[in-house]
Write an enzyme that holds these catalytic residues in place. Sequence first.
Site, PDB file in Angstrom:
ATOM      1  N   ARG A 239     -10.514  63.751 107.189  1.00 61.38           N
ATOM      2  CA  ARG A 239      -9.931  64.943 106.584  1.00 61.38           C
ATOM      3  C   ARG A 239      -9.018  64.476 105.456  1.00 61.38           C
ATOM      4  NH1 ARG A 239     -13.496  67.559 108.346  1.00 61.38           N
ATOM      5  NH2 ARG A 239     -13.387  69.312 109.814  1.00 61.38           N
ATOM      6  N   GLU A 268      -8.508  70.732  99.269  1.00 63.38           N
ATOM      7  CA  GLU A 268      -9.935  70.864  98.960  1.00 63.38           C
ATOM      8  C   GLU A 268     -10.191  72.254  98.430  1.00 63.38           C
ATOM      9  OE1 GLU A 268     -12.720  69.771 102.011  1.00 63.38           O
ATOM     10  OE2 GLU A 268     -11.884  67.758 102.114  1.00 63.38           O
ATOM     11  N   HIS A 287     -16.983  66.683 100.010  1.00 65.66           N
ATOM     12  CA  HIS A 287     -17.076  66.958 101.453  1.00 65.66           C
ATOM     13  C   HIS A 287     -18.533  67.234 101.871  1.00 65.66           C
ATOM     14  CE1 HIS A 287     -14.533  68.474 105.091  1.00 65.66           C
ATOM     15  NE2 HIS A 287     -15.657  67.893 105.483  1.00 65.66           N
TER      16      HIS A 287
HETATM   17  C1  DGY Z   1     -17.038  68.730 110.188  1.00 67.82           C
HETATM   18  O1  DGY Z   1     -18.020  69.178 110.814  1.00 67.82           O
HETATM   19  O2  DGY Z   1     -15.897  68.777 110.648  1.00 67.82           O
HETATM   20  C2  DGY Z   1     -17.285  68.077 108.868  1.00 67.82           C
HETATM   21  O3  DGY Z   1     -16.138  67.825 108.164  1.00 67.82           O
HETATM   22  C3  DGY Z   1     -18.264  68.884 108.034  1.00 67.82           C
HETATM   23  O4  DGY Z   1     -19.497  68.736 108.590  1.00 67.82           O
END
Ligand code: DGY
Length: 327
Positions: A239, A268, A287
């Site tokens: 993240r 983001e 992402h």
């Molecule tokens: C998630 O699933 O948490 C990812 O960041 C996106 O697929």
Amino acid sequence: MTTPRVFVTRLIPEKGLDMARQAADIEVWQDPLPPPYETLLQKVKGLDALLCLLTDQIDANLMDAIGPQVKVISQMAVGFDNIDIPAATARGIPIGNTPGVLTDTTADFAWALLMSAARHVVDGDKFTRAGNWKTWGPIDFLGPDVTGATLGIVGFGRIGQGLAKRAQGFDMRLLYFDTQRYPEAEQKYGAQFVEMDTLLRESDFVSLHTVLSKETYHLMDDARLKLMKPSGILINTSRGPVVDPAALYRALSSDTIAYAALDVTDPEPIKMDDPLLTLDNIIIAPHIASASFQTRDKMAMMAAANLIAGLNGERLPNCVNPQVYDK
Ligand code: DGY
């Protein structure tokens, strides 16, 4: 019996929508951008269930706006830091997520970032397109060998271990740090548990695979970035806020570390005036680590399965707050 009403906050793969349509009356937000929070507050009123994404802010206020009849909130993602889980648990709302199905795809992408950063794949491409390729250069685009290098994995859960599996094929020395030990995986991948500072000091590549929490917010700050080798490469597919972006800019622009490759940013999307975008020694992907056809289909179907179980009053196959079933 009336058909349950569900709002889906974006167009998701058809395989998941098809499943959800068998069980409920579905409204899908058609815009490519997420519904603004205020709009979402209106849309969710009186719903039986919500199928949401990591781009939606699901807080106590929104849960109250849905109303006490809500049976499930199903998120199409493994991460759920956008959802106030204690608030959901306090209201008895089960929250679903999609673990497991994106492990390999995300580990593949972390590996792709690592290789691209080490071997200048992205800057090499930019160089070619800009018309700068005049000859074969014996000292151009040099990068560190990946084979035999030391990889430090921060967060040794499913995806961290997936990266370790890939690194084995490159004869890498594997270090990991986590809040818990994984003896079986240590054996399987030949990975050594070390404290965070040791990992940072000894690794040629540091790859982040932690959840985002109060403890991991800005985990990679000035002090920790300074512990990395000047030749060190940082990879983040976890993240964005796990890395302090201002500290990362300072580290990259002062050669404190050599390179970074990110799939996630803070915030983001990254703002176009973010100084990180002025640097040549960084790759920033939008992402997309789980973005394979097969994985996104599986995520959508898993989110639909959680949704349907919740609507039927059954235990969600993947529930992040199973405490709701203790009540
Ligand atoms: C998630 O699933 O948490 C990812 O960041 C996106 O697929």
